[in-house]
Design a protein around this motif. Structure first.
Motif, PDB file in Angstrom:
ATOM      1  N   VAL A 137      94.994  77.395  28.471  1.00  7.89           N
ATOM      2  CA  VAL A 137      95.214  76.676  29.731  1.00  7.89           C
ATOM      3  C   VAL A 137      93.935  75.851  29.904  1.00  7.89           C
ATOM      4  O   VAL A 137      92.829  76.393  29.908  1.00  7.89           O
ATOM      5  N   GLY A 138      94.085  74.559  30.007  1.00  2.30           N
ATOM      6  CA  GLY A 138      92.890  73.707  30.062  1.00  2.30           C
ATOM      7  C   GLY A 138      93.254  72.290  30.418  1.00  2.30           C
ATOM      8  O   GLY A 138      94.250  72.037  31.107  1.00  2.30           O
ATOM      9  N   PHE A 139      92.460  71.360  29.907  1.00  2.00           N
ATOM     10  CA  PHE A 139      92.686  69.950  30.244  1.00  2.00           C
ATOM     11  C   PHE A 139      92.212  69.060  29.086  1.00  2.00           C
ATOM     12  O   PHE A 139      91.364  69.463  28.292  1.00  2.00           O
ATOM     13  N   PRO A 140      92.754  67.827  29.010  1.00  2.00           N
ATOM     14  CA  PRO A 140      92.380  66.968  27.882  1.00  2.00           C
ATOM     15  C   PRO A 140      90.984  66.376  28.055  1.00  2.00           C
ATOM     16  O   PRO A 140      90.502  66.225  29.180  1.00  2.00           O
ATOM     17  N   GLY A 141      90.347  66.035  26.944  1.00  2.00           N
ATOM     18  CA  GLY A 141      89.059  65.331  26.997  1.00  2.00           C
ATOM     19  C   GLY A 141      89.283  63.922  27.535  1.00  2.00           C
ATOM     20  O   GLY A 141      90.375  63.368  27.388  1.00  2.00           O
ATOM     21  N   TRP A 142      88.269  63.359  28.152  1.00  3.62           N
ATOM     22  CA  TRP A 142      88.386  62.058  28.810  1.00  3.62           C
ATOM     23  C   TRP A 142      88.846  60.960  27.856  1.00  3.62           C
ATOM     24  O   TRP A 142      89.680  60.127  28.183  1.00  3.62           O
ATOM     25  N   HIS A 143      88.297  60.980  26.616  1.00  2.99           N
ATOM     26  CA  HIS A 143      88.589  59.867  25.699  1.00  2.99           C
ATOM     27  C   HIS A 143      90.042  59.836  25.265  1.00  2.99           C
ATOM     28  O   HIS A 143      90.555  58.800  24.878  1.00  2.99           O
ATOM     29  N   LEU A 144      90.681  61.020  25.344  1.00  5.94           N
ATOM     30  CA  LEU A 144      92.018  61.136  24.781  1.00  5.94           C
ATOM     31  C   LEU A 144      93.069  60.338  25.545  1.00  5.94           C
ATOM     32  O   LEU A 144      93.994  59.778  24.962  1.00  5.94           O
ATOM     33  N   GLU A 145      92.918  60.262  26.867  1.00  5.82           N
ATOM     34  CA  GLU A 145      93.983  59.637  27.668  1.00  5.82           C
ATOM     35  C   GLU A 145      94.232  58.188  27.230  1.00  5.82           C
ATOM     36  O   GLU A 145      95.381  57.758  27.118  1.00  5.82           O
ATOM     37  N   CYS A 146      93.152  57.442  26.960  1.00  2.00           N
ATOM     38  CA  CYS A 146      93.342  56.023  26.621  1.00  2.00           C
ATOM     39  C   CYS A 146      94.019  55.883  25.260  1.00  2.00           C
ATOM     40  O   CYS A 146      94.864  55.007  25.074  1.00  2.00           O
ATOM     41  N   SER A 147      93.656  56.781  24.309  1.00  2.00           N
ATOM     42  CA  SER A 147      94.320  56.733  22.995  1.00  2.00           C
ATOM     43  C   SER A 147      95.804  57.021  23.156  1.00  2.00           C
ATOM     44  O   SER A 147      96.650  56.321  22.590  1.00  2.00           O
ATOM     45  N   ALA A 148      96.123  58.050  23.949  1.00  2.00           N
ATOM     46  CA  ALA A 148      97.528  58.455  24.075  1.00  2.00           C
ATOM     47  C   ALA A 148      98.340  57.405  24.846  1.00  2.00           C
ATOM     48  O   ALA A 148      99.463  57.066  24.456  1.00  2.00           O
ATOM     49  N   MET A 149      97.766  56.879  25.919  1.00  2.00           N
ATOM     50  CA  MET A 149      98.550  55.953  26.760  1.00  2.00           C
ATOM     51  C   MET A 149      98.664  54.567  26.126  1.00  2.00           C
ATOM     52  O   MET A 149      99.697  53.909  26.265  1.00  2.00           O
ATOM     53  N   SER A 150      97.618  54.119  25.425  1.00  2.00           N
ATOM     54  CA  SER A 150      97.740  52.801  24.774  1.00  2.00           C
ATOM     55  C   SER A 150      98.796  52.889  23.669  1.00  2.00           C
ATOM     56  O   SER A 150      99.617  51.994  23.506  1.00  2.00           O
ATOM     57  N   THR A 151      98.800  54.013  22.924  1.00  2.00           N
ATOM     58  CA  THR A 151      99.801  54.181  21.860  1.00  2.00           C
ATOM     59  C   THR A 151     101.202  54.202  22.452  1.00  2.00           C
ATOM     60  O   THR A 151     102.120  53.565  21.935  1.00  2.00           O
ATOM     61  N   LYS A 152     101.347  54.937  23.570  1.00  2.00           N
ATOM     62  CA  LYS A 152     102.685  55.073  24.161  1.00  2.00           C
ATOM     63  C   LYS A 152     103.243  53.717  24.607  1.00  2.00           C
ATOM     64  O   LYS A 152     104.397  53.405  24.375  1.00  2.00           O
ATOM     65  N   TYR A 153     102.406  52.912  25.260  1.00  2.00           N
ATOM     66  CA  TYR A 153     102.943  51.685  25.860  1.00  2.00           C
ATOM     67  C   TYR A 153     102.771  50.428  25.004  1.00  2.00           C
ATOM     68  O   TYR A 153     103.435  49.428  25.234  1.00  2.00           O
ATOM     69  N   LEU A 154     101.812  50.468  24.053  1.00  2.00           N
ATOM     70  CA  LEU A 154     101.563  49.233  23.287  1.00  2.00           C
ATOM     71  C   LEU A 154     101.784  49.414  21.785  1.00  2.00           C
ATOM     72  O   LEU A 154     101.750  48.434  21.039  1.00  2.00           O
ATOM     73  N   GLY A 155     101.964  50.651  21.369  1.00  2.00           N
ATOM     74  CA  GLY A 155     102.148  50.897  19.934  1.00  2.00           C
ATOM     75  C   GLY A 155     100.846  51.353  19.293  1.00  2.00           C
ATOM     76  O   GLY A 155      99.786  51.332  19.912  1.00  2.00           O
ATOM     77  N   LYS A 156     100.956  51.785  18.015  1.00  2.00           N
ATOM     78  CA  LYS A 156      99.768  52.335  17.343  1.00  2.00           C
ATOM     79  C   LYS A 156      98.678  51.284  17.190  1.00  2.00           C
ATOM     80  O   LYS A 156      97.491  51.563  17.304  1.00  2.00           O
TER      81      LYS A 156
END
Ligand code: AMP
Ligand code: ZN
Length: 500
Positions: free
Chosen positions: A218-237
């Motif tokens: 039970v925890g939380f993601p590292g700060w840097h991860l959100e931008c990698s995950a969200m840019s991939t989701k909405y703009l592609g790899k």
């Protein structure tokens, strides 16, 4: 496309200006790191978002279909002492973390509205994308670039560096030894294999408030991860442009690139754009250092740093007078000059738009004046094409303004300017001022400019009345102003006024 112009932009990856070529012709995917919503956005943040707004607007003007993604960081951004910024804000204000996030997100949107910036196409929140982040952690683990330790997951920097030469360090341009030495990941330092490794998932401690279940803890993601995950989701790899302030190059952007590479084996963005810092007293304006002025303080003048309040549009113009890659130091003198420059430009704009275009004055030949005007228009565009240099574009508009003023006060005959050139000038002013820079008239409620002009006129009339010993008129003006909350004081140097 409106006008296919060769656009050059400075790519942090190559350290050079490059001709822009989008992955899909006519379309641009752009991701910009958004605010951390645990405090009011300061003016430095506003500068970065105003700069990217102009970049977005210019791409739209050129006819690109742009998907502009700017996130809201509402979890996982650690302070130097390893505390979540959201939780820190919550403790101070005794609110729920999501309440803090909501409050400052609303405040941030209001600030962006006041600066007349366009909303991004998508504004994803980190907390709304936990499954995507967990999935990315898993794929980095699967590809062997991360390891689990006591419920936290760390990115294995030395392994990644060995297997992907030239990638880590490509954004900040620093050599690995420096990056290793500078790494600021302090939390759970001793359980990592190497000091440069950084957490992509953190096991919660009892005091952590925002936590989620994951395969590791039970925890939380590292700060840097959100931008990698969200840019991939909405703009592609791989997408076109990734932006943010200079201060994010390391560790944030460097780690973002590593995470994207680590999970899919490809680079996230082809072009990395970084804005330079807004300085105060010669030092970076920063929330965490306490060296900052809020936009609200600047608008109201409620700060020892300024002699008066400045309208949002004057402040925005001040920002645009410098190129986004130059530092910009806030001083009262520079703001005064920018306010003057802004008002002059807007007056010229009004004069120009009201100027009649009379084809009867035209004998059909192109004059030197026509050629000079057209070449200045081209300079304005070339400024924007050259890595969005608003400073060059404004200088060209100011020179064009010289012709407008000469036409208006008849120093220049209308027969010198072909009707179509005058029409083009009108369109160019409208386009640059409203569409590209996102400037508008100063709002009477947000600014004192109109009031100052009116008061100058009234006090002038009153001074003339007093000279003619017309005390009745003089008193009438003073008393009527008192009723609307303005006090007039007579002194040796003449009358002064203030709001009561
Ligand atoms: P933050 O809310 O601290 O995550 O910052 C949001 C954005 O503002 C990031 O892109 C930062 O790089 C940028 N930023 C922070 N401080 C400044 C500053 N003094 N001048 C310009 N941009 C800044
Ligand atoms: Zn980011």
């Amino acid at each position: 496309m409106n006008e296919i112009r060769a656009l050059k932009l400075y790519n942090t990856l190559s350290g050079k200006k490059e001709t822009f070529k989008s992955i899909v012709p006519g379309h641009v995917g752009m991701y910009v790191c958004g605010p951390t919503v645990y405090y009011d956005a300061h003016l430095g943040n506003c500068r970065t978002f105003v700069s990217f707004d102009v970049i977005y607007r210019y791409l739209l003007h050129l006819g690109y279909k742009v998907r502009y993604v700017r996130n809201i960081t509402d979890v996982g951004h650690l302070t130097d002492d390893g505390e979540d910024r959201m939780a820190k804000g919550a403790k101070i204000a005794q609110l729920e973390p999501m309440e803090v996030a909501q409050k400052f997100t609303v405040g941030f949107h209001e600030m962006m509205r006041v600066f007349n910036t366009l909303p991004p196409s998508i504004e994803p929140r980190a907390t709304g994308h936990i499954p995507e982040q967990i999935e990315m952690v898993q794929s980095i683990l699967d590809r062997g670039y991360a390891y689990e330790r006591n419920g936290s997951v760390y990115f294995d920097v030395p392994k990644f560096v060995n297997e992907n030469p030239g990638v880590y360090g490509s954004v900040s341009g620093r050599v690995l030894e420096d990056l290793y030495a500078e790494t600021r990941e302090l939390k759970n330092q001793d359980e990592k294999n190497h000091p440069a490794d950084f957490a992509i998932w953190m096991k919660a401690r009892p005091q952590d408030l925002m936590v989620w279940k994951s395969p590791w803890s039970v925890g939380f993601p590292g700060w840097h991860l959100e931008c990698s995950a969200m840019s991939t989701k909405y703009l592609g790899k791989t997408f076109d442009i990734h932006g943010g302030g200079n201060d994010l190059k390391f560790p944030h952007h460097e780690n973002e690139v590593a995470q994207n590479h680590g999970s899919c084996g490809c680079s996230p963005a082809n072009y990395w754009l970084h804005t330079n810092m807004l300085l105060l007293n010669g030092k970076k304006m920063s929330k965490s250092d306490g060296n900052f002025i809020t936009a609200a303080e600047l608008f109201s003048g409620d700060s020892p740093l300024v002699s008066k309040g400045y309208s949002p549009m004057a402040v925005k113009f001040f920002m645009l007078m410098a190129h986004y890659r130059s530092t910009l130091d806030i001083t009262d003198d520079a703001l005064l000059a920018a306010e003057k420059g802004f008002r002059k430009l807007m007056e010229t704009h009004k004069l120009l738009q009201n100027m009649p275009v009379d084809p009867r004055n035209f004998d059909g030949s192109e004059t030197d004046t026509d050629r000079a005007i057209l070449s200045l228009i081209e300079n304005a565009y070339q400024g924007m094409d050259d890595d969005f240099n608003t400073a060059v574009a404004i200088a060209a508009l100011n020179e064009l303004g010289g012709y407008v003023n000469k036409l208006a006060n008849q120093q220049l005959s209308h027969s010198e300017v072909a009707p179509w050139v005058l029409e083009r000038l009108k369109t160019v002013f409208k386009t640059f001022i409203h569409d590209i820079f996102g400037l508008k008239e100063e709002d009477a409620n947000e600014d004192n400019g109109t009031l100052e002009g009116l008061m100058e006129l009234l006090l002038d009339i009153r001074a003339q009345a007093r000279q003619q010993k017309d005390w009745a008129t003089s008193d009438k003006i003073r008393d009527a102003l008192a009723v609307v909350g303005i006090q007039v004081k007579d002194g040796k140097e003449g009358a002064t006024w203030s709001k009561t």
